[in-house]
Structure formats: C-alpha cells, structure tokens
Motif scaffolding. Structure first.
Motif, PDB file in Angstrom:
ATOM      1  N   CYS A  69       0.819  -1.229   0.000  1.00  0.00           N
ATOM      2  CA  CYS A  69       0.000   0.000   0.000  1.00  0.00           C
ATOM      3  C   CYS A  69       0.842   1.264   0.000  1.00  0.00           C
ATOM      4  N   SER A  70       2.152   1.119   0.000  1.00  0.00           N
ATOM      5  CA  SER A  70       3.012   2.300   0.009  1.00  0.00           C
ATOM      6  C   SER A  70       3.325   2.747  -1.420  1.00  0.00           C
ATOM      7  N   GLU A  71       4.131   3.764  -1.534  1.00  0.00           N
ATOM      8  CA  GLU A  71       4.517   4.297  -2.837  1.00  0.00           C
ATOM      9  C   GLU A  71       5.950   3.950  -3.191  1.00  0.00           C
ATOM     10  N   ARG A  72       6.474   2.918  -2.586  1.00  0.00           N
ATOM     11  CA  ARG A  72       7.853   2.494  -2.854  1.00  0.00           C
ATOM     12  C   ARG A  72       7.897   0.976  -2.999  1.00  0.00           C
ATOM     13  N   THR A  73       8.964   0.495  -3.615  1.00  0.00           N
ATOM     14  CA  THR A  73       9.160  -0.947  -3.784  1.00  0.00           C
ATOM     15  C   THR A  73       9.726  -1.537  -2.497  1.00  0.00           C
ATOM     16  N   MET A  74       9.231  -2.719  -2.141  1.00  0.00           N
ATOM     17  CA  MET A  74       9.682  -3.400  -0.930  1.00  0.00           C
ATOM     18  C   MET A  74      10.338  -4.731  -1.278  1.00  0.00           C
ATOM     19  N   PRO A 114       4.887  -0.926  -5.793  1.00  0.00           N
ATOM     20  CA  PRO A 114       3.733  -0.206  -5.225  1.00  0.00           C
ATOM     21  C   PRO A 114       2.430  -0.646  -5.890  1.00  0.00           C
ATOM     22  N   ALA A 115       1.403  -0.848  -5.072  1.00  0.00           N
ATOM     23  CA  ALA A 115       0.060  -1.260  -5.503  1.00  0.00           C
ATOM     24  C   ALA A 115       0.010  -2.689  -6.006  1.00  0.00           C
ATOM     25  N   ALA A 116       1.118  -3.424  -5.901  1.00  0.00           N
ATOM     26  CA  ALA A 116       1.129  -4.829  -6.325  1.00  0.00           C
ATOM     27  C   ALA A 116       0.813  -5.731  -5.139  1.00  0.00           C
ATOM     28  N   PHE A 117       0.460  -6.983  -5.446  1.00  0.00           N
ATOM     29  CA  PHE A 117       0.153  -7.935  -4.385  1.00  0.00           C
ATOM     30  C   PHE A 117       0.630  -9.316  -4.818  1.00  0.00           C
TER      31      PHE A 117
END
Length: 417
Positions: free
Chosen positions: A332-337, A364-367
């Motif tokens: 849910c963030s705006e960065r890659t984890m 970001p926004a991926a699941f």
C-alpha cells in the motif's frame, strides 16, 4: 407573507397568491348516551351537518375540503407555486405591460417569469394571469419580487413592485453513520455499511415514497431495507410507509468497491466519496417533496505500508491435522519493498514450513498470494497469529496478530466448537 404597499396610485392592481392543495375538513363530534339529558339531539345535529360522513358521523374526518386560510409553511425540497394577476382597475387602455417575478434567496436571484415579453395592451377590467413554479433548494429567508411596468394612455411610463417575504423550513433531519465490514484480516471485500437516520421534523405525517442511495463511480450499492417474502421483497417498514411527526427511521445500505478499484491497492484510501441520498416524500393530498444530500464522504481505514488479508481459510479444521490458508500481501506504500516472511509459533498455533524465507520485491500497488500450512494443538476457537514481514530496504518489521479465527474440533469427539 409580508406585502409592502406602494404609496403612488396606479392604474393596475397586482395580486399574488400562493397555490397549495386544500386539506380535508375535520370536525369535533359531540356525543352522549341516549339516557342523558340531550337524548338524541347531538346525533341529529351531526347527521344534519353537511361536513360529516353519512353513516359515520362520529369520525372527525369529513368529506369536504378546506381551502388554505393562510400562507402556510414551505419546506425545503417542495415546489413553491404562486398565482400572479395584474388587473386593470382603471377606465383607460394600458399599453406595454411587462410583469416580472424574481425570487431572491440568500445566495442568488432567480427569474421565475414564464415570459419576458411585454403585453401590447390591457383593456379596462381585463387582467394578465401567470402561474410560476420553483423547486425550493435553499432554507432561510426568500423574497418574491413582483415588478410591473406599463405605459399609460398619455404615454407616461410607470413602474411599481411588491415584495413577498417567506421562510423556507427544513423538513427532515438526516444523520449518517459509516461502518467498515472488515473486523479482521479474513475479509478482503472492503464492504462499507451506511446507516441513514431520517427524522420527520414537520408537524404533519409524510409518506416516504423513496429513500435511495446513489453511489459514486467507485462503488456498487445494495439496499438492505427489504425482507425476502416470496418472489418479491417486503419493506422492513411494512406496507404503509408513513413517517409521523418527530419519528425517526433507519435505512441501511451496503457498498462494495467495483472490481477495478478493489484490485488497486491504495486507490480507496483517505477521504473517499460514497455517494448521496435521494429522498422523495408526499404530504397533504399527494403534495410531493424531494431532497438530495450533498456527497457523503468517509475516511477509509488505513492499512499502513503493507496490508495482509486472507483469501482462503477453512471454517472448521481437525485437531493436530495440517490445514492450508492463502494470504494476500499488498504493498500500500509508494515504494518498492523487498520482503522476508517469518513464522512464529504460539501456544496453540504451529506453522509448517521454513521461517525467514525471501518473498522477493513487491512494487507499489502490487500484491502476491501466499499459501501457508499450519496446525492447531488446542481445541476450540483459536486465533491465528505469529506472522512477521520485514522490508529489508528500510529494515522495517510488520507484525500481524489475530489474523483470523478458526474452529478446531477433535475428529473422534461429537461435541462442536
């Protein structure tokens, strides 16, 4: 209605009347027993009264209609109708008559005249009639300004106007409450329940013709105000949907995000627009009113940088037997984890598999969907806990307890959870 009379004598007379529907005539029946002193006198008088219903003289409601005796109340959402008449009281022919009607509110001035063209001439004892309508959309003070300009037989141009002041009252008190359907991480529907409390603050009953929710482009709505009864649903308020003065009624709606928005993490967050309520009612003799609320907004629940939810979990599992669940991890963030999963056993829940494994990078926004296996060593309703996610980029750890609950039964015993 207040009228400011002009001091100058004019050839034309202006009359303005509000158009409202009549009311049913009511009387006060007086009765007594036959052995009382009046005997049958009261009954005879009521039977001779033309306003009573034949055969039902003791009912207060009569068959006649009563014309309005005063200006009455105007409520927000109703249609204000008025009859305007300009009559030539003189013995002269008047030319170029222009009648203009404006409604002044606290925020705007509206032209209500059906025609802005002048009438060529008006002979003595003749009149110009007009009926204006306006759906009232503001509360507070309203002023109806009626202006008349004309030219006399001698070419003199004259002008006068009158002001009619009235108050627009609030008919309904509407309060809304939002409830998030997600009580734990076992639900990924993002359902929102809206409770609308509507109170009739007028002095007369209302027939609630329609109370609906027009959702915004992000949601689909389901009304929960009917009960399944055969092929057709029956209203929870019964067949006669009347709202008495000062009574309150609750309406419930369920909103679900559309698939294109539900799949995008972070889209439905912060302040979101839910939609608006559309309320239609009828009062005396079917007089109609309608209100639309402003756009209803709610603060969407925050899930932090990472949202962990369950896509699949069994309702009941056997004691000390492995069972599978499927977790959904959303960025849910705006960065890659770059995520690492750790599984910690609790007193009753034991995870099966390797703890500390790499899940890889999540944009970001991926699941990603993550199948996991675990077992329970204790019977009863058990809480699934002990998952930990670590973002190796920022060295941040996210712990998840009470992810969901599962009912654990012993396959050799008949007692249920």
């Amino acid at each position: 209605m207040d009228v400011n009379q002009t001091k100058q004598e004019h050839l034309l007379a202006l009359k303005v009347m509000r158009l409202t529907k009549p009311t049913l005539f009511t009387n006060l029946p007086v009765t007594c027993e036959d052995r009382d002193l009046p005997g049958d006198s009261f009954s005879q008088l009521m039977r001779q009264d033309p306003s009573t219903i034949k055969g039902a003289e003791t009912i207060m409601l009569g068959e006649m209609l009563t014309l309005p005796q005063n200006f009455g109340n105007i409520f927000l959402g109703e249609t204000f109708s008025s009859y305007i008449s300009v009559h030539n009281d003189s013995n002269q022919v008047v030319k170029d008559i222009l009648v203009k009607a404006d409604l002044q509110t606290s925020s705007q001035r509206l032209n209500l005249s059906a025609s802005n063209s002048a009438v060529a001439e008006l002979k003595p004892e003749c009149c110009i009639d007009d009926v204006i309508h306006h759906e009232v959309k503001e509360i507070g003070t309203h002023i109806l300004v009626c202006a008349v300009s004309y030219t006399t037989h001698f070419g003199e141009k004259l002008y006068f106007r009158k002001f009619f002041k009235f108050q627009v009252l609030k008919p309904l008190d509407v309060k809304t409450k939002f409830y998030n359907a997600e009580s734990d991480l076992s639900s990924v529907t993002d359902e929102v329940f809206l409770e609308a409390q509507i109170q009739n603050i007028t002095t007369s009953p209302m027939f609630m013709e329609k109370v609906s929710l027009e959702p915004s482009m992000m949601y689909n709505v389901t009304e929960l105000n009917t009960v399944a009864h055969g092929e057709q649903g029956e209203s929870t308020f019964g067949k006669m949907s009347y709202l008495q003065p000062m009574d309150t009624r609750q309406y419930l709606y369920c909103l679900k995000p559309k698939p294109e928005y539900a799949e995008k993490a972070g889209v439905i967050k912060g302040v979101t627009v839910i939609g608006k309520l559309d309320i239609v009612w009828k009062t005396n003799l079917g007089e109609r009113g309608r209100l639309q609320t402003s756009q209803l907004q709610r603060m969407a629940p925050g899930y932090g940088d990472i949202r962990l939810s369950l896509e699949m979990i069994p309702d009941t599992v056997n004691l000390e037997e492995p069972f599978d669940i499927v977790c959904k991890i959303t960025n849910c963030s705006e960065r890659t984890m770059d995520l690492v999963l750790e599984m910690c056993n609790t007193g009753s829940i034991h995870w099966c598999g390797v703890s500390g494994r790499q899940l890889g990078k999540l944009s970001p926004a991926a699941f990603l969907s993550l199948p996991l296996t675990l077992l329970s060593s204790v019977q009863g309703l058990q809480s699934i806990s002990g998952l930990r996610l670590t973002d190796t980029f920022l060295k941040r750890t996210y712990e998840y307890d009470d992810i969901a609950q599962v009912c654990v039964v012993c396959p050799y015993m008949t007692n249920e959870c």
